[in-house]
Design a protein around this motif. Structure first.
Motif, PDB file in Angstrom:
ATOM      1  N   LEU A  49       0.844  -1.205   0.000  1.00 36.56           N
ATOM      2  CA  LEU A  49       0.000   0.000   0.000  1.00 36.56           C
ATOM      3  C   LEU A  49       0.880   1.256   0.000  1.00 36.56           C
ATOM      4  O   LEU A  49       1.787   1.377   0.823  1.00 36.56           O
ATOM      5  CB  LEU A  49      -0.866  -0.012   1.264  1.00 36.56           C
ATOM      6  N   ARG A  50       0.597   2.180  -0.911  1.00 31.19           N
ATOM      7  CA  ARG A  50       1.306   3.472  -0.895  1.00 31.19           C
ATOM      8  C   ARG A  50       0.619   4.338   0.150  1.00 31.19           C
ATOM      9  O   ARG A  50      -0.510   4.802  -0.061  1.00 31.19           O
ATOM     10  CB  ARG A  50       1.233   4.143  -2.264  1.00 31.19           C
ATOM     11  N   LEU A  51       1.302   4.514   1.285  1.00 37.15           N
ATOM     12  CA  LEU A  51       0.686   5.180   2.430  1.00 37.15           C
ATOM     13  C   LEU A  51       1.377   6.503   2.740  1.00 37.15           C
ATOM     14  O   LEU A  51       2.598   6.547   2.857  1.00 37.15           O
ATOM     15  CB  LEU A  51       0.766   4.276   3.669  1.00 37.15           C
ATOM     16  N   LEU A  52       0.583   7.546   2.881  1.00 35.94           N
ATOM     17  CA  LEU A  52       1.123   8.836   3.322  1.00 35.94           C
ATOM     18  C   LEU A  52       0.748   9.052   4.787  1.00 35.94           C
ATOM     19  O   LEU A  52      -0.440   9.010   5.142  1.00 35.94           O
ATOM     20  CB  LEU A  52       0.551   9.982   2.474  1.00 35.94           C
ATOM     21  N   ASP A  53       1.766   9.278   5.614  1.00 37.49           N
ATOM     22  CA  ASP A  53       1.552   9.591   7.033  1.00 37.49           C
ATOM     23  C   ASP A  53       1.822  11.086   7.219  1.00 37.49           C
ATOM     24  O   ASP A  53       2.966  11.526   7.171  1.00 37.49           O
ATOM     25  CB  ASP A  53       2.504   8.742   7.889  1.00 37.49           C
ATOM     26  N   VAL A  54       0.750  11.834   7.422  1.00 37.59           N
ATOM     27  CA  VAL A  54       0.860  13.295   7.527  1.00 37.59           C
ATOM     28  C   VAL A  54       1.041  13.686   8.993  1.00 37.59           C
ATOM     29  O   VAL A  54       0.317  13.198   9.858  1.00 37.59           O
ATOM     30  CB  VAL A  54      -0.412  13.979   6.969  1.00 37.59           C
ATOM     31  N   GLY A  55       2.004  14.560   9.263  1.00 40.42           N
ATOM     32  CA  GLY A  55       2.296  14.914  10.651  1.00 40.42           C
ATOM     33  C   GLY A  55       2.877  13.706  11.356  1.00 40.42           C
ATOM     34  O   GLY A  55       2.458  13.329  12.450  1.00 40.42           O
ATOM     35  N   ASP A 110      -2.422   5.392  -1.984  1.00 39.60           N
ATOM     36  CA  ASP A 110      -3.585   4.513  -1.804  1.00 39.60           C
ATOM     37  C   ASP A 110      -4.331   4.868  -0.529  1.00 39.60           C
ATOM     38  O   ASP A 110      -5.528   4.598  -0.408  1.00 39.60           O
ATOM     39  CB  ASP A 110      -3.120   3.044  -1.711  1.00 39.60           C
ATOM     40  N   ALA A 111      -3.609   5.414   0.438  1.00 36.30           N
ATOM     41  CA  ALA A 111      -4.249   5.777   1.714  1.00 36.30           C
ATOM     42  C   ALA A 111      -3.434   6.892   2.365  1.00 36.30           C
ATOM     43  O   ALA A 111      -2.207   6.954   2.205  1.00 36.30           O
ATOM     44  CB  ALA A 111      -4.307   4.567   2.640  1.00 36.30           C
ATOM     45  N   THR A 112      -4.131   7.750   3.085  1.00 39.19           N
ATOM     46  CA  THR A 112      -3.478   8.860   3.784  1.00 39.19           C
ATOM     47  C   THR A 112      -3.982   8.891   5.221  1.00 39.19           C
ATOM     48  O   THR A 112      -5.194   8.799   5.460  1.00 39.19           O
ATOM     49  CB  THR A 112      -3.803  10.198   3.076  1.00 39.19           C
ATOM     50  N   VAL A 113      -3.047   8.977   6.169  1.00 42.87           N
ATOM     51  CA  VAL A 113      -3.430   8.995   7.591  1.00 42.87           C
ATOM     52  C   VAL A 113      -2.810  10.199   8.292  1.00 42.87           C
ATOM     53  O   VAL A 113      -1.777  10.726   7.858  1.00 42.87           O
ATOM     54  CB  VAL A 113      -2.993   7.695   8.320  1.00 42.87           C
ATOM     55  N   ALA A 114      -3.447  10.601   9.375  1.00 42.44           N
ATOM     56  CA  ALA A 114      -2.895  11.685  10.208  1.00 42.44           C
ATOM     57  C   ALA A 114      -3.323  11.383  11.645  1.00 42.44           C
ATOM     58  O   ALA A 114      -4.510  11.447  11.975  1.00 42.44           O
ATOM     59  CB  ALA A 114      -3.425  13.034   9.748  1.00 42.44           C
ATOM     60  N   ASN A 115      -2.348  11.031  12.471  1.00 42.43           N
ATOM     61  CA  ASN A 115      -2.626  10.645  13.862  1.00 42.43           C
ATOM     62  C   ASN A 115      -2.430  11.851  14.779  1.00 42.43           C
ATOM     63  O   ASN A 115      -1.287  12.263  15.015  1.00 42.43           O
ATOM     64  CB  ASN A 115      -1.662   9.500  14.255  1.00 42.43           C
ATOM     65  N   PHE A 116      -3.526  12.431  15.235  1.00 43.77           N
ATOM     66  CA  PHE A 116      -3.505  13.606  16.122  1.00 43.77           C
ATOM     67  C   PHE A 116      -2.768  14.784  15.472  1.00 43.77           C
ATOM     68  O   PHE A 116      -1.870  15.378  16.065  1.00 43.77           O
ATOM     69  CB  PHE A 116      -2.891  13.252  17.484  1.00 43.77           C
ATOM     70  N   VAL A 117      -3.168  15.089  14.248  1.00 41.54           N
ATOM     71  CA  VAL A 117      -2.542  16.187  13.506  1.00 41.54           C
ATOM     72  C   VAL A 117      -3.582  17.238  13.092  1.00 41.54           C
ATOM     73  O   VAL A 117      -3.329  18.442  13.223  1.00 41.54           O
ATOM     74  CB  VAL A 117      -1.813  15.641  12.256  1.00 41.54           C
ATOM     75  N   ILE A 118      -4.754  16.778  12.650  1.00 37.56           N
ATOM     76  CA  ILE A 118      -5.814  17.711  12.224  1.00 37.56           C
ATOM     77  C   ILE A 118      -6.118  18.716  13.340  1.00 37.56           C
ATOM     78  O   ILE A 118      -6.463  19.868  13.074  1.00 37.56           O
ATOM     79  CB  ILE A 118      -7.089  16.891  11.858  1.00 37.56           C
ATOM     80  N   ASN A 119      -5.942  18.261  14.587  1.00 38.57           N
ATOM     81  CA  ASN A 119      -6.195  19.151  15.728  1.00 38.57           C
ATOM     82  C   ASN A 119      -5.052  20.147  15.944  1.00 38.57           C
ATOM     83  O   ASN A 119      -5.118  20.975  16.841  1.00 38.57           O
ATOM     84  CB  ASN A 119      -6.463  18.339  17.011  1.00 38.57           C
TER      85      ASN A 119
END
Ligand SMILES: C[S@@+](CC[C@H](N)C(=O)[O-])C[C@H]1O[C@@H](n2cnc3c(N)ncnc32)[C@H](O)[C@@H]1O
Length: 275
Positions: A49-55, A110-119
């Motif tokens: 999976l091409r994964l983007l981890d933002v923040g 394929d997927a983008t995640v952000a763990n406690f970043v949008i806040n």
């Protein structure tokens, strides 16, 4: 206070703090990483999976995704985080990028995640739309935030500050209400559907945070988060009272080894990019 100054606060608040974040608050953030990746993967299989981890911070989510076979790209606004994450997760690529602008063409991941970043973003609406833009049709976006009302672990700080007579700074950074969202399941799912994601849904994740009391103190004491802003704005006498209240009020949760066991919770939401 404007959106710009919220983001400016964030830039200065994280500046040079990767190591202290990693040794303190990262423990709190780590719990949701497996669920976040499951939500992003759909069927739970991350291989290829091409994964983007933002923040990406110090690399907790990226490291797990890399270990589960994803092809991971991580970005963070703070250079010291990028440096530390790159050292920790040599199998992933890291670069600096600041939401709401991601330096990738449409549909790169394929997927983008952000763990406690949008806040931590001054314009969460634009940030969610940007995460959607870089994710391919049929791919997923998954994010976590801290809920309001606050869970016990986070509420404890407010109780400690109140008991110690700490005065909140008058100019606490705030997100512009025009682009803010309710910090609950409906609010976060609504943020994703407002960004054009379909089948947006959210769940609450509850757990017991286990962290040494000194580590739980260390993040705010180093100025991390709004809690850190409040703590580091106080005079010496007030800080001494805060420390005393901290010791007393965390005592019911503290084991003989100094490790706290405190209930906490997050909201996890995911949505799918329309095909
Ligand atoms: C609470 S930490 C979470 C780090 C990591 N996701 C984790 O779970 O450990 C928030 C991170 O978001 C980054 N950040 C804050 N605002 C950002 C923005 N506008 N764009 C990209 N990263 C940002 C911070 O530098 C920090 O590393």
């Amino acid at each position: 206070m404007t959106t710009v100054s919220f983001d400016e606060f964030e830039r200065s608040m994280w500046s040079g703090r990767a190591e202290i974040f990693s040794d303190s608050v990262a423990t709190l953030c780590a719990h949701t990483a497996p669920d976040l990746l499951d939500a992003a993967a759909g069927d739970g299989d991350l291989s290829g999976l091409r994964l983007l981890d933002v923040g990406a911070g110090s690399g907790t989510v990226a490291r797990l995704a890399d270990a589960r076979g994803a092809r991971v790209t991580g970005v963070d606004a703070e250079p010291s985080m990028v440096e530390l994450a790159a050292k920790r997760v040599p199998g992933a690529e890291f670069r600096q990028a600041i939401l709401p602008v991601l330096p990738f063409p449409d549909a790169t991941f394929d997927a983008t995640v952000a763990n406690f970043v949008i806040n931590h973003v001054g314009d969460p609406v634009a940030a969610a739309a940007e995460m959607r833009r870089v994710t391919r049709p049929g791919g997923r976006v998954a994010v976590t935030i801290w809920p309001h009302p606050k869970p016990v672990a986070q509420r404890l700080w407010d109780e400690i500050f109140d008991a110690a007579g700490a005065v909140r700074p008058a100019d606490m950074p705030r997100v512009d209400p025009a682009v803010d969202f309710a910090r609950d399941q409906a609010g976060l799912a609504g943020l994703l559907s407002g960004a054009g994601l379909i089948e947006a849904s959210a769940v609450e994740v509850c757990w017991t945070l286990r962290i040494h009391a000194d580590q739980w103190w260390a993040g705010p004491a180093a100025g991390i988060g709004l809690t850190g802003l409040i703590l580091t704005s106080q005079d010496e006498a007030t800080v001494t009272r805060i420390r005393r209240e901290f010791t007393q009020r965390t005592a019911p949760y503290r084991g003989p080894d100094g490790v706290l066991a405190v209930p906490t919770a997050a909201v996890l939401a995911r949505g799918t990019v329309p095909s």
